[in-house]
Design a protein around this motif. Structure first.
Motif, mmCIF file in Angstrom:
data_model
loop_
_atom_site.group_PDB
_atom_site.id
_atom_site.type_symbol
_atom_site.label_atom_id
_atom_site.label_comp_id
_atom_site.label_asym_id
_atom_site.label_seq_id
_atom_site.Cartn_x
_atom_site.Cartn_y
_atom_site.Cartn_z
ATOM 1 N N PHE A 50 0.822 -1.211 0.000
ATOM 2 C CA PHE A 50 0.000 0.000 0.000
ATOM 3 C C PHE A 50 0.856 1.262 0.000
ATOM 4 C CE2 PHE A 50 -2.360 -3.381 2.035
ATOM 5 C CZ PHE A 50 -3.651 -3.247 1.552
ATOM 6 N N ASN A 68 0.637 0.382 5.727
ATOM 7 C CA ASN A 68 -0.320 -0.432 6.497
ATOM 8 C C ASN A 68 0.341 -1.557 7.282
ATOM 9 O OD1 ASN A 68 -1.862 1.204 4.905
ATOM 10 N ND2 ASN A 68 -3.353 -0.349 4.332
ATOM 11 N N LEU A 69 1.512 -1.296 7.843
ATOM 12 C CA LEU A 69 2.135 -2.293 8.722
ATOM 13 C C LEU A 69 1.363 -2.337 10.040
ATOM 14 C CD1 LEU A 69 5.941 -1.617 8.188
ATOM 15 C CD2 LEU A 69 4.606 -3.543 7.326
ATOM 16 N N PHE A 70 1.531 -3.446 10.778
ATOM 17 C CA PHE A 70 0.873 -3.551 12.083
ATOM 18 C C PHE A 70 1.785 -2.925 13.128
ATOM 19 C CE2 PHE A 70 -0.447 -7.602 9.822
ATOM 20 C CZ PHE A 70 -1.559 -7.012 9.251
ATOM 21 N N PRO A 71 1.373 -1.804 13.715
ATOM 22 C CA PRO A 71 2.294 -1.043 14.576
ATOM 23 C C PRO A 71 2.627 -1.745 15.894
ATOM 24 C CG PRO A 71 0.105 -0.071 14.617
ATOM 25 C CD PRO A 71 0.077 -1.134 13.567
#
Ligand SMILES: Nc1ncnc2c1ncn2[C@@H]1O[C@H](COP(=O)(O)OP(=O)(O)OP(=O)(O)O)[C@@H](O)[C@H]1O
Ligand SMILES: [Mg+2]
Lengths: 203, 252
Positions: free
Chosen positions: B92, B96-99
């Motif tokens: 993206f 949109n990484l998981f923080p």
């Protein structure tokens, strides 16, 4: 006097343990119900959403005293047995705060950005994995500010209220005891104070 | 590998895709260009199942992803869709990484959860991938601690970890500071030359598109107005709209 004090002390301790258990039980029930209601209100299924919404509205819309009254006095008429007061207390605490907590859970879950859902879909997670591996871990951080004060302060205040009540009752008892003791000119024997008082008045 | 047959999509009066027919061969690298709002992102999002078409059939690797008859209720998350979706990965614009997960956990999570891979195996694969994208030193950093360019390379590794047959890149360098763009493009160039993945890139990096793609497709007004080999499109476009668009873009 020291014997008397021991009795007072042990009854405070009893009350304290009971209150702590009730509080812990209430907190546990609250958390379970809050998550169930919060996630229920976001369910894909209309029936689940409605059920969760009705629960939240009913328990937020009525007072704890009314709920306690229903559970302790009316429910027995319907099901035929009465809950132990402690359990009735836990149940009311849990149901009531669970309804408020449901809104907190819902708000926190909805505050996680849409991009996170999309990232999780692109990773091919199932709907449940998206919720439990990606969304909830981030939502829980959001819940802490509202939940922290809610659980800690509200339960803490209730706990303190019960404690103060217990201490007040004990102080009043002790005042009555020493008043009785003065009238008869001696220490009242423990546990027989009311008897001692009437005897003293009679002589 | 990818086919859009008569795919239609609108938002209210905004008719974004008009009976789109669009096909991509296996291992083909296709760049999608076009003005803002022409539906480039929408095409990728329909492939990733983030958006549904109003009408039409989309297949990937011979399997149906969407089959929508106008007016019919749209069915999401069917078993068929889930299986077909596994062939697709997406990077993206905003990463949109998981923080809440470290770089390596971001890459390991899907292979463990979705493919049922063991932790050790997933760790090996993730470490290898992060090494190739130049993040071997930052395995345990959480995304907010990384630069945009580093985050985007983690995101590429995360998508690669599922070994997709089709990779979608949506303007993956537009959110980056100019000096960080090069590293990310290098990684994508490596993927394009060293793998036989089918790649679909929406990009404004015209030079890069010319360099790595087999075909360039120009979108405007809900249809593909022109497509062909990059040299042809960039040097000698037939279509007037393509010419105007390229002139506007290349002037900067
Ligand atoms: N969720 C949505 N709701 C309403 N309109 C949308 C939505 N998503 C996209 N659109 C509209 O659809 C059109 C195409 O959007 P899309 O993002 O595919 O364009 P694009 O070619 O990627 O543009 P850009 O170069 O700006 O990224 C735009 O006009 C946009 O406003
Ligand atoms: Mg776009």
């Amino acid at each position: 006097m020291s014997e008397n004090f021991g009795v007072i002390f042990s009854s405070i301790l009893d009350g304290l343990t009971t209150t702590i258990w009730a509080t812990l039980g209430g907190i546990a029930l609250t958390i379970v119900l809050a998550f169930a209601a919060g996630l229920g209100m976001l369910s894909r299924w209309l029936a689940v959403r409605w059920l969760a919404r009705i629960y939240v509205e009913v328990f937020r819309g009525t007072s704890e005293v009314v709920q306690l009254f229903w559970i302790f006095f009316v429910l027995p008429l319907l099901v035929g047995f009465r809950l132990v007061p402690l359990f009735a207390g836990i149940l009311v605490l849990g149901l009531n705060h669970g309804a408020y907590g449901g809104e907190i859970v819902r708000g926190a879950v909805q505050s996680v950005p849409k991009a996170q859902h999309e990232g999780a879909i692109a990773c091919n997670f199932s709907p449940a994995q998206r919720m439990f591996r990606v969304i909830l871990p981030q939502a829980v951080v959001e819940m802490m500010p509202p939940f922290g004060p809610d659980i800690m302060v509200i339960y803490g205040v209730e706990l303190a209220f019960y404690l103060v009540l217990a201490i007040l009752i004990t102080i009043v008892m002790r005042a009555l005891e020493s008043a009785g003791a003065k009238r008869i000119g001696r220490m009242p024997p423990p546990r027989t104070k009311f008897l001692a008082k009437t005897q003293g008045g009679g002589v | 590998m990818i086919s859009f047959d008569d795919v239609d999509k609108s938002w209210g009066p905004n008719h974004v895709l008009k009976k789109l027919n669009f096909h991509v061969k296996p291992a083909e690298k296709v760049s999608i260009i076009g003005p803002s709002g022409s539906g480039k992102t929408t095409i990728l999002r329909i492939l990733m199942t983030l958006e549904n078409p109003d009408e039409g059939i989309v297949t990937v690797d011979g399997d149906e992803l969407w089959n929508v008859e106008r007016g019919r209720r749209i069915r999401r998350e069917t078993t068929q869709m889930k299986l077909t979706r596994r062939k697709i990965g997406m990077v993206f614009q905003q990463f949109n990484l998981f923080p809440h997960l470290s770089a390596i956990q971001n890459v390991m999570e899907a292979p463990i959860q979705v493919l049922g891979m063991s932790k050790n195996e997933a760790h090996e694969r993730a470490k290898g991938l992060l090494d190739t994208v130049g993040l071997g030193e930052h395995l345990d950093h959480k995304p907010p601690k990384l630069s945009g360019g580093q985050q985007q390379r983690v995101a590429i590794a995360r998508a690669m970890a599922m070994r997709p047959k089709v990779m979608l890149f949506d303007e993956v360098t537009s959110a980056l500071d100019p000096e960080l763009v090069g590293d990310v493009l290098d990684v994508i160039r490596d993927l394009a030359t060293s793998t036989d993945m089918t790649m679909l890139l929406v990009t404004h990096e015209m030079r890069f598109a010319e360099e790595i793609s087999d075909r360039v497709v120009m979108f405007d007004g809900g249809v593909a107005v022109e497509q062909g080999p990059p040299q042809k499109i960039f040097q000698d476009p037939d279509n007037e709209r393509t010419r105007r668009f390229l002139k506007a873009v290349l002037e900067h």
